[in-house]
Design a protein around this motif. Structure first.
Motif, short mmCIF file in Angstrom:
data_model
loop_
_atom_site.label_atom_id
_atom_site.label_comp_id
_atom_site.label_asym_id
_atom_site.label_seq_id
_atom_site.Cartn_x
_atom_site.Cartn_y
_atom_site.Cartn_z
N ALA A 283 -3.77 -9.55 29.91
CA ALA A 283 -2.37 -10.00 29.84
C ALA A 283 -2.21 -11.11 28.81
N LEU A 284 -3.20 -11.98 28.76
CA LEU A 284 -3.16 -13.08 27.80
C LEU A 284 -3.21 -12.54 26.37
N ALA B 122 0.53 -19.38 23.92
CA ALA B 122 0.08 -18.35 24.88
C ALA B 122 -0.92 -18.94 25.87
N ALA C 207 -2.07 -9.66 25.42
CA ALA C 207 -0.75 -9.08 25.16
C ALA C 207 0.25 -10.19 24.80
N ASP C 208 0.11 -11.35 25.46
CA ASP C 208 1.00 -12.49 25.20
C ASP C 208 0.79 -13.07 23.81
N VAL C 209 -0.38 -12.85 23.23
CA VAL C 209 -0.63 -13.33 21.86
C VAL C 209 -0.19 -12.29 20.85
N ARG C 210 -0.39 -11.01 21.18
CA ARG C 210 -0.05 -9.94 20.23
C ARG C 210 1.44 -9.90 19.95
N GLN C 211 2.23 -10.19 20.98
CA GLN C 211 3.70 -10.09 20.83
C GLN C 211 4.23 -11.03 19.74
N PRO C 212 3.97 -12.34 19.83
CA PRO C 212 4.46 -13.22 18.76
C PRO C 212 3.81 -12.91 17.40
N SER D 252 1.01 -21.12 28.34
CA SER D 252 1.78 -20.44 29.39
C SER D 252 0.85 -19.81 30.43
N ALA D 253 -0.43 -19.67 30.09
CA ALA D 253 -1.41 -19.20 31.09
C ALA D 253 -2.04 -20.38 31.81
N ALA E 281 1.19 -19.88 17.92
CA ALA E 281 1.47 -18.91 19.00
C ALA E 281 0.28 -18.85 19.95
#
Lengths: 160, 69
Positions: free
Chosen positions: A146-147, A47, A149-154, A50-51, A43
């Motif tokens: 934001a990055l 992440a 947050a994009d890692v925490r989600q998965p 995607s950044a 993940a």
């Protein structure tokens, strides 16, 4: 060794290779970040991707931060026409303070050792608000929060 | 100088640059036939220090080194 032990071991080895290529005495957090970006199937890797942060983009951001920071002291890298020095292939750069802190923060970000996954290591690196990594990301126009947050989600969804 | 974070980052970057410069300059001197004591004196450090820091990588790179005097 568990899956995460193997992963961390591989990241540290790769980070050491990055440090050696840099001619750095220590393996720093930014070397671990380069290693994370080179290991697919996590993940954390997704992440970063995607950044727009593949290994090459991170390397470019780090080089830019180096030049930018030197310029604050009135030093231009372009003024030095240096031959690339030879490296000792047997030297193992030790883990520096920033890398140790990133690993400590990764462990703190997970709920116990059994929960620890690659994304936590990325979070541990990204949590630093000062130093080379946040400066390089800011210069590259990457929103670090934001990055994260994009890692925490998965991670919350249980992804590896 | 600017803000504290810029000044501190400049310290980090200058140390990195100094390390790179030292590696490159010592190698250049040794390839040009300088001795360890000469390089050490030019750097203002002991020859043990310069030897310890650079000998292994220069030997690994096949640089012909003059004997330590």
């Amino acid at each position: 060794m568990s899956k995460i032990d193997h992963y961390i071991d591989a990241i540290i080895r790769q980070g050491m290779a990055e440090a050696q290529e840099d001619g750095s005495a220590d393996t720093e957090a930014h070397h671990l970040l380069l290693a994370l970006a080179s290991h697919e199937g996590t993940a954390a890797h997704a992440a970063l991707g995607s950044a727009g942060l593949d290994r090459q983009a991170i390397r470019a951001a780090l080089d830019r931060e180096f030049e930018h920071s030197l310029s604050a002291a009135g030093v231009s890298l372009a003024a030095y026409d240096l031959p690339t020095p030879s490296r000792d292939p047997d030297r193992r750069p030790r883990l520096g303070a920033s890398a140790r802190l990133a690993i400590e923060r990764a462990i703190a970000a997970a709920t116990g050792k059994r929960d620890l996954r690659p994304g936590h290591l990325l979070l541990g690196i990204l949590e630093a608000e000062l130093g080379t990594v946040p400066r390089a990301l800011a210069l590259a126009g990457v929103d670090r929060t934001a990055l994260m947050a994009d890692v925490r989600q998965p991670l919350a969804a249980g992804s590896w | 100088m600017h803000e504290p974070d810029d000044a501190l980052a400049a310290v980090v970057a200058l140390r990195r640059l100094a390390d790179r410069l030292e590696d490159a300059a010592v190698e250049q001197a040794m390839r040009a036939g300088w001795s360890w004591p000469e390089v050490a004196e030019a750097l203002g450090v002991t020859r043990q220090a310069v030897h310890k820091k650079h000998a292994k990588r220069l030997i690994a790179a096949g640089v012909a080194l003059r004997r330590r005097q």
